[in-house]
Motif scaffolding. Structure first.
Motif, PDB file in Angstrom:
ATOM      1  N   GLU A   1       0.817  -1.212   0.000  1.00  0.00           N
ATOM      2  CA  GLU A   1       0.000   0.000   0.000  1.00  0.00           C
ATOM      3  C   GLU A   1       0.855   1.268   0.000  1.00  0.00           C
ATOM      4  OE1 GLU A   1       0.668  -1.366   4.175  1.00  0.00           O
ATOM      5  OE2 GLU A   1      -0.050  -2.368   2.384  1.00  0.00           O
ATOM      6  N   TYR A   2       2.101   1.180   0.479  1.00  0.00           N
ATOM      7  CA  TYR A   2       2.971   2.353   0.557  1.00  0.00           C
ATOM      8  C   TYR A   2       3.946   2.457  -0.621  1.00  0.00           C
ATOM      9  CZ  TYR A   2       5.824  -1.336   2.628  1.00  0.00           C
ATOM     10  OH  TYR A   2       6.478  -2.518   2.871  1.00  0.00           O
ATOM     11  N   GLY A   3       4.017   1.432  -1.482  1.00  0.00           N
ATOM     12  CA  GLY A   3       4.905   1.521  -2.638  1.00  0.00           C
ATOM     13  C   GLY A   3       5.472   0.180  -3.050  1.00  0.00           C
ATOM     14  N   ARG A   4       6.404   0.216  -3.949  1.00  0.00           N
ATOM     15  CA  ARG A   4       7.117  -0.961  -4.444  1.00  0.00           C
ATOM     16  C   ARG A   4       8.283  -1.189  -3.504  1.00  0.00           C
ATOM     17  NH1 ARG A   4       6.426  -5.363  -7.599  1.00  0.00           N
ATOM     18  NH2 ARG A   4       8.171  -5.758  -8.993  1.00  0.00           N
ATOM     19  N   THR A   5       8.455  -2.415  -3.004  1.00  0.00           N
ATOM     20  CA  THR A   5       9.420  -2.630  -1.937  1.00  0.00           C
ATOM     21  C   THR A   5      10.069  -4.005  -2.023  1.00  0.00           C
ATOM     22  OG1 THR A   5       9.757  -2.358   0.436  1.00  0.00           O
ATOM     23  CG2 THR A   5       7.747  -3.503  -0.248  1.00  0.00           C
ATOM     24  N   CYS A   6      11.207  -4.145  -1.362  1.00  0.00           N
ATOM     25  CA  CYS A   6      11.918  -5.416  -1.265  1.00  0.00           C
ATOM     26  C   CYS A   6      12.934  -5.305  -0.134  1.00  0.00           C
ATOM     27  CB  CYS A   6      12.624  -5.758  -2.572  1.00  0.00           C
ATOM     28  SG  CYS A   6      13.936  -4.596  -3.012  1.00  0.00           S
ATOM     29  N   GLY A   7      13.570  -6.415   0.177  1.00  0.00           N
ATOM     30  CA  GLY A   7      14.629  -6.421   1.180  1.00  0.00           C
ATOM     31  C   GLY A   7      15.794  -7.267   0.711  1.00  0.00           C
ATOM     32  N   VAL A   8      17.011  -6.765   0.944  1.00  0.00           N
ATOM     33  CA  VAL A   8      18.219  -7.509   0.604  1.00  0.00           C
ATOM     34  C   VAL A   8      19.219  -7.413   1.745  1.00  0.00           C
ATOM     35  CG1 VAL A   8      17.935  -7.140  -1.897  1.00  0.00           C
ATOM     36  CG2 VAL A   8      19.360  -5.555  -0.575  1.00  0.00           C
ATOM     37  N   LYS A   9      20.070  -8.442   1.848  1.00  0.00           N
ATOM     38  CA  LYS A   9      21.178  -8.408   2.806  1.00  0.00           C
ATOM     39  C   LYS A   9      22.458  -8.225   2.010  1.00  0.00           C
ATOM     40  CE  LYS A   9      21.427 -10.964   6.535  1.00  0.00           C
ATOM     41  NZ  LYS A   9      21.628 -12.119   7.459  1.00  0.00           N
ATOM     42  N   ASP A  10      23.223  -7.180   2.335  1.00  0.00           N
ATOM     43  CA  ASP A  10      24.465  -6.927   1.608  1.00  0.00           C
ATOM     44  C   ASP A  10      25.562  -7.887   2.065  1.00  0.00           C
ATOM     45  OD1 ASP A  10      25.889  -5.798   3.846  1.00  0.00           O
ATOM     46  OD2 ASP A  10      25.241  -3.780   3.330  1.00  0.00           O
ATOM     47  N   THR A  11      26.720  -7.798   1.438  1.00  0.00           N
ATOM     48  CA  THR A  11      27.809  -8.743   1.697  1.00  0.00           C
ATOM     49  C   THR A  11      28.490  -8.543   3.048  1.00  0.00           C
ATOM     50  OG1 THR A  11      29.335  -7.308   0.484  1.00  0.00           O
ATOM     51  CG2 THR A  11      28.275  -9.087  -0.757  1.00  0.00           C
ATOM     52  N   THR A  12      28.131  -7.488   3.775  1.00  0.00           N
ATOM     53  CA  THR A  12      28.675  -7.284   5.114  1.00  0.00           C
ATOM     54  C   THR A  12      27.632  -7.533   6.205  1.00  0.00           C
ATOM     55  OG1 THR A  12      28.290  -4.893   5.024  1.00  0.00           O
ATOM     56  CG2 THR A  12      30.463  -5.668   4.337  1.00  0.00           C
ATOM     57  N   GLY A  13      26.418  -7.932   5.814  1.00  0.00           N
ATOM     58  CA  GLY A  13      25.403  -8.321   6.794  1.00  0.00           C
ATOM     59  C   GLY A  13      24.308  -7.320   7.074  1.00  0.00           C
ATOM     60  N   ASN A  14      24.369  -6.143   6.467  1.00  0.00           N
ATOM     61  CA  ASN A  14      23.298  -5.155   6.651  1.00  0.00           C
ATOM     62  C   ASN A  14      22.100  -5.531   5.801  1.00  0.00           C
ATOM     63  OD1 ASN A  14      24.791  -2.977   8.204  1.00  0.00           O
ATOM     64  ND2 ASN A  14      26.110  -3.276   6.428  1.00  0.00           N
ATOM     65  N   VAL A  15      20.903  -5.302   6.337  1.00  0.00           N
ATOM     66  CA  VAL A  15      19.681  -5.528   5.575  1.00  0.00           C
ATOM     67  C   VAL A  15      19.164  -4.174   5.114  1.00  0.00           C
ATOM     68  CG1 VAL A  15      17.302  -6.367   5.643  1.00  0.00           C
ATOM     69  CG2 VAL A  15      19.116  -7.642   6.813  1.00  0.00           C
ATOM     70  N   TRP A  16      18.887  -4.089   3.820  1.00  0.00           N
ATOM     71  CA  TRP A  16      18.379  -2.870   3.198  1.00  0.00           C
ATOM     72  C   TRP A  16      16.930  -3.095   2.803  1.00  0.00           C
ATOM     73  CZ3 TRP A  16      21.406   1.501   2.533  1.00  0.00           C
ATOM     74  CH2 TRP A  16      22.783   1.346   2.782  1.00  0.00           C
ATOM     75  N   TRP A  17      16.018  -2.255   3.291  1.00  0.00           N
ATOM     76  CA  TRP A  17      14.615  -2.265   2.916  1.00  0.00           C
ATOM     77  C   TRP A  17      14.454  -1.169   1.875  1.00  0.00           C
ATOM     78  CZ3 TRP A  17      12.596  -6.571   4.438  1.00  0.00           C
ATOM     79  CH2 TRP A  17      13.105  -7.189   5.573  1.00  0.00           C
ATOM     80  N   ILE A  18      14.348  -1.568   0.624  1.00  0.00           N
ATOM     81  CA  ILE A  18      14.385  -0.672  -0.523  1.00  0.00           C
ATOM     82  C   ILE A  18      12.946  -0.408  -0.978  1.00  0.00           C
ATOM     83  CG2 ILE A  18      15.205  -0.399  -2.890  1.00  0.00           C
ATOM     84  CD1 ILE A  18      17.441  -2.455  -2.156  1.00  0.00           C
ATOM     85  N   THR A  19      12.586   0.862  -1.050  1.00  0.00           N
ATOM     86  CA  THR A  19      11.198   1.217  -1.395  1.00  0.00           C
ATOM     87  C   THR A  19      11.160   2.408  -2.334  1.00  0.00           C
ATOM     88  OG1 THR A  19      10.392   0.414   0.734  1.00  0.00           O
ATOM     89  CG2 THR A  19       8.971   1.974  -0.435  1.00  0.00           C
ATOM     90  N   SER A  20      10.309   2.305  -3.344  1.00  0.00           N
ATOM     91  CA  SER A  20       9.973   3.478  -4.157  1.00  0.00           C
ATOM     92  C   SER A  20       8.491   3.736  -3.990  1.00  0.00           C
ATOM     93  CB  SER A  20      10.348   3.273  -5.636  1.00  0.00           C
ATOM     94  OG  SER A  20       9.804   2.109  -6.172  1.00  0.00           O
ATOM     95  N   LEU A  21       8.151   4.998  -3.845  1.00  0.00           N
ATOM     96  CA  LEU A  21       6.757   5.390  -3.611  1.00  0.00           C
ATOM     97  C   LEU A  21       5.908   5.156  -4.844  1.00  0.00           C
ATOM     98  CD1 LEU A  21       7.307   8.710  -1.652  1.00  0.00           C
ATOM     99  CD2 LEU A  21       6.733   6.459  -0.729  1.00  0.00           C
ATOM    100  N   LYS A  22       4.616   4.932  -4.607  1.00  0.00           N
ATOM    101  CA  LYS A  22       3.686   4.832  -5.721  1.00  0.00           C
ATOM    102  C   LYS A  22       3.564   6.183  -6.388  1.00  0.00           C
ATOM    103  CE  LYS A  22       0.832   1.082  -4.013  1.00  0.00           C
ATOM    104  NZ  LYS A  22      -0.524   0.650  -3.704  1.00  0.00           N
ATOM    105  N   SER A  23       3.371   6.154  -7.689  1.00  0.00           N
ATOM    106  CA  SER A  23       3.227   7.403  -8.440  1.00  0.00           C
ATOM    107  C   SER A  23       1.889   8.048  -8.165  1.00  0.00           C
ATOM    108  CB  SER A  23       3.341   7.143  -9.920  1.00  0.00           C
ATOM    109  OG  SER A  23       4.581   6.535 -10.193  1.00  0.00           O
TER     110      SER A  23
END
Length: 126
Positions: free
Chosen positions: A104-126
């Motif tokens: 409901e808040y946009g296009r989103t995903c989650g990834v873990k980088d090679t050093t262990g941080n988790v990134w919650w990546i989101t782009s807003l709906k147009s």
């Protein structure tokens, strides 16, 4: 309250195993601009302190050493195109923790980088 130029009142400070891998990742995936890098004086090649800016936000980080052990984080980031940044992250060695999806808040995903941080990546709906 005053803060130094290019800083905000609250900034993450990450202590990483492989700070250079982190630098490479954020530059490739998020077009980060490295604004400071200071190597340790002991000739170990480890990063004593680094700063990078992503879309006007500063992240501080270093290589973990001794009693300053690894401290990774979950980071939420708004981007122009979540699909594009997700694919760049995977190409840069990240692993998927949440598949791309529409919320409901946009296009989103989650990834873990090679050093262990988790990134919650989101782009807003147009």
């Amino acid at each position: 309250m005053n803060t130094p130029r290019q800083h905000q009142a609250v900034m993450p400070y990450l202590m990483l195993e492989g700070a250079q891998k982190f630098t490479d990742f954020i530059k490739k995936v998020f077009d980060a601009e490295v604004t400071q890098q200071h190597q340790r004086v002991d000739q170990s090649g480890l990063l004593m302190h680094g700063e990078a800016q992503i879309s006007g936000s500063t992240i501080m980080y270093c290589d973990a050493v001794g009693s300053w052990g690894v401290a990774v984080s979950n980071l939420f980031i708004y981007v122009d195109n979540a699909d594009e940044r997700f694919h760049k992250a995977i190409e840069a060695g990240a692993t998927t923790v949440m598949e791309l999806s529409d919320k409901e808040y946009g296009r989103t995903c989650g990834v873990k980088d090679t050093t262990g941080n988790v990134w919650w990546i989101t782009s807003l709906k147009s």
